[in-house]
Design a protein around this motif. Structure first.
Motif, PDB file in Angstrom:
ATOM      1  N   GLU A   1       0.805  -1.213   0.000  1.00 40.80           N
ATOM      2  CA  GLU A   1       0.000   0.000   0.000  1.00 40.80           C
ATOM      3  C   GLU A   1       0.844   1.271   0.000  1.00 40.80           C
ATOM      4  N   LEU A   2       2.149   1.113   0.179  1.00 39.20           N
ATOM      5  CA  LEU A   2       3.033   2.274   0.213  1.00 39.20           C
ATOM      6  C   LEU A   2       3.156   2.894  -1.171  1.00 39.20           C
ATOM      7  N   PRO A   3       3.263   4.215  -1.269  1.00 40.21           N
ATOM      8  CA  PRO A   3       3.494   4.840  -2.573  1.00 40.21           C
ATOM      9  C   PRO A   3       4.900   4.505  -3.072  1.00 40.21           C
ATOM     10  N   PRO A   4       5.122   4.515  -4.391  1.00 41.08           N
ATOM     11  CA  PRO A   4       6.438   4.158  -4.938  1.00 41.08           C
ATOM     12  C   PRO A   4       7.579   4.993  -4.365  1.00 41.08           C
ATOM     13  N   GLY A   5       7.304   6.235  -3.992  1.00 40.14           N
ATOM     14  CA  GLY A   5       8.359   7.080  -3.458  1.00 40.14           C
ATOM     15  C   GLY A   5       9.003   6.539  -2.196  1.00 40.14           C
ATOM     16  N   GLU A   6       8.275   5.733  -1.445  1.00 43.53           N
ATOM     17  CA  GLU A   6       8.840   5.151  -0.227  1.00 43.53           C
ATOM     18  C   GLU A   6       9.935   4.137  -0.508  1.00 43.53           C
ATOM     19  N   LEU A   7      10.031   3.683  -1.766  1.00 50.08           N
ATOM     20  CA  LEU A   7      11.076   2.723  -2.150  1.00 50.08           C
ATOM     21  C   LEU A   7      12.010   3.329  -3.194  1.00 50.08           C
ATOM     22  N   SER A   8      12.114   4.658  -3.202  1.00 49.66           N
ATOM     23  CA  SER A   8      12.974   5.349  -4.154  1.00 49.66           C
ATOM     24  C   SER A   8      14.002   6.185  -3.415  1.00 49.66           C
ATOM     25  N   VAL A   9      15.229   6.207  -3.951  1.00 48.48           N
ATOM     26  CA  VAL A   9      16.271   7.026  -3.336  1.00 48.48           C
ATOM     27  C   VAL A   9      15.986   8.516  -3.535  1.00 48.48           C
ATOM     28  N   LEU A  10      15.105   8.848  -4.482  1.00 48.00           N
ATOM     29  CA  LEU A  10      14.840  10.248  -4.791  1.00 48.00           C
ATOM     30  C   LEU A  10      14.088  10.957  -3.675  1.00 48.00           C
TER      31      LEU A  10
ATOM     32  N   GLY B   1      14.726   9.031   5.313  1.00 49.07           N
ATOM     33  CA  GLY B   1      13.549   8.821   6.139  1.00 49.07           C
ATOM     34  C   GLY B   1      12.490   7.926   5.559  1.00 49.07           C
ATOM     35  N   THR B   2      12.680   7.393   4.353  1.00 53.51           N
ATOM     36  CA  THR B   2      11.669   6.550   3.736  1.00 53.51           C
ATOM     37  C   THR B   2      11.725   5.120   4.283  1.00 53.51           C
ATOM     38  N   VAL B   3      10.683   4.356   3.973  1.00 57.33           N
ATOM     39  CA  VAL B   3      10.669   2.945   4.359  1.00 57.33           C
ATOM     40  C   VAL B   3      11.822   2.211   3.686  1.00 57.33           C
ATOM     41  N   GLY B   4      12.074   2.509   2.415  1.00 57.15           N
ATOM     42  CA  GLY B   4      13.170   1.857   1.712  1.00 57.15           C
ATOM     43  C   GLY B   4      14.515   2.121   2.355  1.00 57.15           C
TER      44      GLY B   4
ATOM     45  N   VAL C   1      16.764  -4.730 -10.104  1.00 56.40           N
ATOM     46  CA  VAL C   1      16.811  -3.400  -9.489  1.00 56.40           C
ATOM     47  C   VAL C   1      17.032  -2.361 -10.574  1.00 56.40           C
ATOM     48  N   GLU C   2      16.264  -1.284 -10.536  1.00 57.37           N
ATOM     49  CA  GLU C   2      16.358  -0.217 -11.529  1.00 57.37           C
ATOM     50  C   GLU C   2      16.980   1.038 -10.920  1.00 57.37           C
ATOM     51  N   GLU C   3      17.422   1.923 -11.781  1.00 55.03           N
ATOM     52  CA  GLU C   3      17.997   3.182 -11.310  1.00 55.03           C
ATOM     53  C   GLU C   3      16.964   3.941 -10.473  1.00 55.03           C
ATOM     54  N   GLY C   4      17.393   4.380  -9.309  1.00 60.94           N
ATOM     55  CA  GLY C   4      16.501   5.094  -8.412  1.00 60.94           C
ATOM     56  C   GLY C   4      15.885   4.231  -7.347  1.00 60.94           C
ATOM     57  N   ASP C   5      15.955   2.900  -7.501  1.00 65.08           N
ATOM     58  CA  ASP C   5      15.425   2.013  -6.471  1.00 65.08           C
ATOM     59  C   ASP C   5      16.271   2.117  -5.205  1.00 65.08           C
ATOM     60  N   SER C   6      15.611   2.081  -4.067  1.00 60.58           N
ATOM     61  CA  SER C   6      16.343   2.141  -2.803  1.00 60.58           C
ATOM     62  C   SER C   6      16.996   0.811  -2.453  1.00 60.58           C
ATOM     63  N   GLY C   7      16.600  -0.244  -3.123  1.00 65.52           N
ATOM     64  CA  GLY C   7      17.163  -1.561  -2.865  1.00 65.52           C
ATOM     65  C   GLY C   7      16.312  -2.614  -3.528  1.00 65.52           C
ATOM     66  N   LEU C   8      16.626  -3.869  -3.278  1.00 61.85           N
ATOM     67  CA  LEU C   8      15.868  -4.934  -3.921  1.00 61.85           C
ATOM     68  C   LEU C   8      14.425  -4.993  -3.450  1.00 61.85           C
TER      69      LEU C   8
ATOM     70  N   VAL D   1      10.303  -5.996  -5.214  1.00 61.99           N
ATOM     71  CA  VAL D   1       9.149  -6.671  -4.623  1.00 61.99           C
ATOM     72  C   VAL D   1       7.930  -5.755  -4.654  1.00 61.99           C
ATOM     73  N   HIS D   2       8.125  -4.512  -4.256  1.00 63.48           N
ATOM     74  CA  HIS D   2       7.036  -3.541  -4.219  1.00 63.48           C
ATOM     75  C   HIS D   2       6.445  -3.330  -5.613  1.00 63.48           C
ATOM     76  N   ARG D   3       7.299  -3.201  -6.615  1.00 62.17           N
ATOM     77  CA  ARG D   3       6.850  -2.963  -7.980  1.00 62.17           C
ATOM     78  C   ARG D   3       6.039  -4.155  -8.495  1.00 62.17           C
ATOM     79  N   GLU D   4       6.489  -5.363  -8.211  1.00 65.32           N
ATOM     80  CA  GLU D   4       5.769  -6.539  -8.690  1.00 65.32           C
ATOM     81  C   GLU D   4       4.454  -6.741  -7.954  1.00 65.32           C
TER      82      GLU D   4
END
Length: 255
Positions: free
Chosen positions: A117-126, A130-133, A178-185, A189-192
């Motif tokens: 349920e988290l927005p994609p930004g929570e798993l992005s380095v951008l 302080g994000t979940v990622g 893992v894609e550019e900007g992802d905070s990690g692996l 999981v979140h994207r899928e």
């Protein structure tokens, strides 16, 4: 028979997994048994027994512990990844003390939302810090070397709807996506999960309903994703599907 859309999981392979295959695999994971020749002081001649083939009963069905992370969490992780030697036990136990505040900070940041349920930004380095990622990455850095699978299992068992379960097998599968900007692996999981929201929602509802009806525990879609990716990467998917289609739950569903 209840059905749903196929699941497109690049981390599990190039071809979509049909919904029926996914459900059968999950049931096989939960109910699979294997034969083991067992000897004991009371039965030195030995006998065949059937033990669980996968980790559902040894791990997922274990009661969740309340309070600070501790010894019971290590025991739960051993149910999935095997017994630790004394040095390994000490390493995992120490790591749990270190990551306790970090894991709590992740839960506070999620604010009651499930991982999917988290927005994609929570798993992005951008959008860090302080994000979940960022919090999950900090937790992973405390993994005790070759025993970090146990740490991941312990933390997932505590929060099965928020902390992804990553093993050495699934880590290799996820890292290549893992894609550019992802905070990690975990971002993979979140994207899928989000891309297959309808399919995972149906799978979560049906599988959990079948398992709890026969005394089991429900599985979150976060855990279901891990099961499917692990079965695929460890070449056990076909076996789990075969076992699942012979399970009482599958028979009930078809009826």
């Amino acid at each position: 028979m209840v059905t749903g859309p196929p699941l497109s999981l690049p981390s599990a392979g190039p071809e979509p997994i049909s919904w029926d295959t996914a459900l059968a695999a999950v049931l096989g994971y939960a109910r699979g048994r294997r034969a083991l020749w067992f000897r004991s002081p009371g039965s030195p001649e030995g006998r065949w027994v059937r033990v669980t083939a996968f980790g559902y009963e040894r791990f997922d069905c274990r009661p969740r512990v309340a309070g600070p992370l501790g010894d019971d969490d290590v025991l739960v992780a051993e149910g999935l990844h095997g017994r630790l030697d004394p040095a390994g036990w000490a390493a995992v136990r120490s790591a749990l003390d270190e990551v306790g505040p970090l894991a709590e900070a992740v839960a506070v940041r999620a604010d009651g939302r499930a991982f999917w349920e988290l927005p994609p930004g929570e798993l992005s380095v951008l959008e860090e810090p302080g994000t979940v990622g960022a919090g999950l990455r900090a937790v992973d850095r405390h993994g005790p070397g070759r025993h970090r699978d146990h740490l991941s299992a312990a933390l997932h068992h505590r929060r099965p709807d928020l902390v992804p379960l990553v093993s050495s097998t699934t880590r290799r599968q996820l890292l290549s996506h893992v894609e550019e900007g992802d905070s990690g692996l975990e971002a993979v999981v979140h994207r899928e999960l989000r891309a297959n929201a309808e399919a995972f929602g149906a799978l979560e509802t049906v599988a959990s309903g079948l398992l709890t009806a026969t005394g089991g525990v429900p599985l979150t879609r976060l855990r279901l994703h891990d099961v499917l990716v692990w079965l695929s990467g460890s070449l056990r998917l076909a076996h789990a599907v075969a076992v699942g289609t012979q399970s009482p739950e599958w028979t009930t569903l078809r009826a």
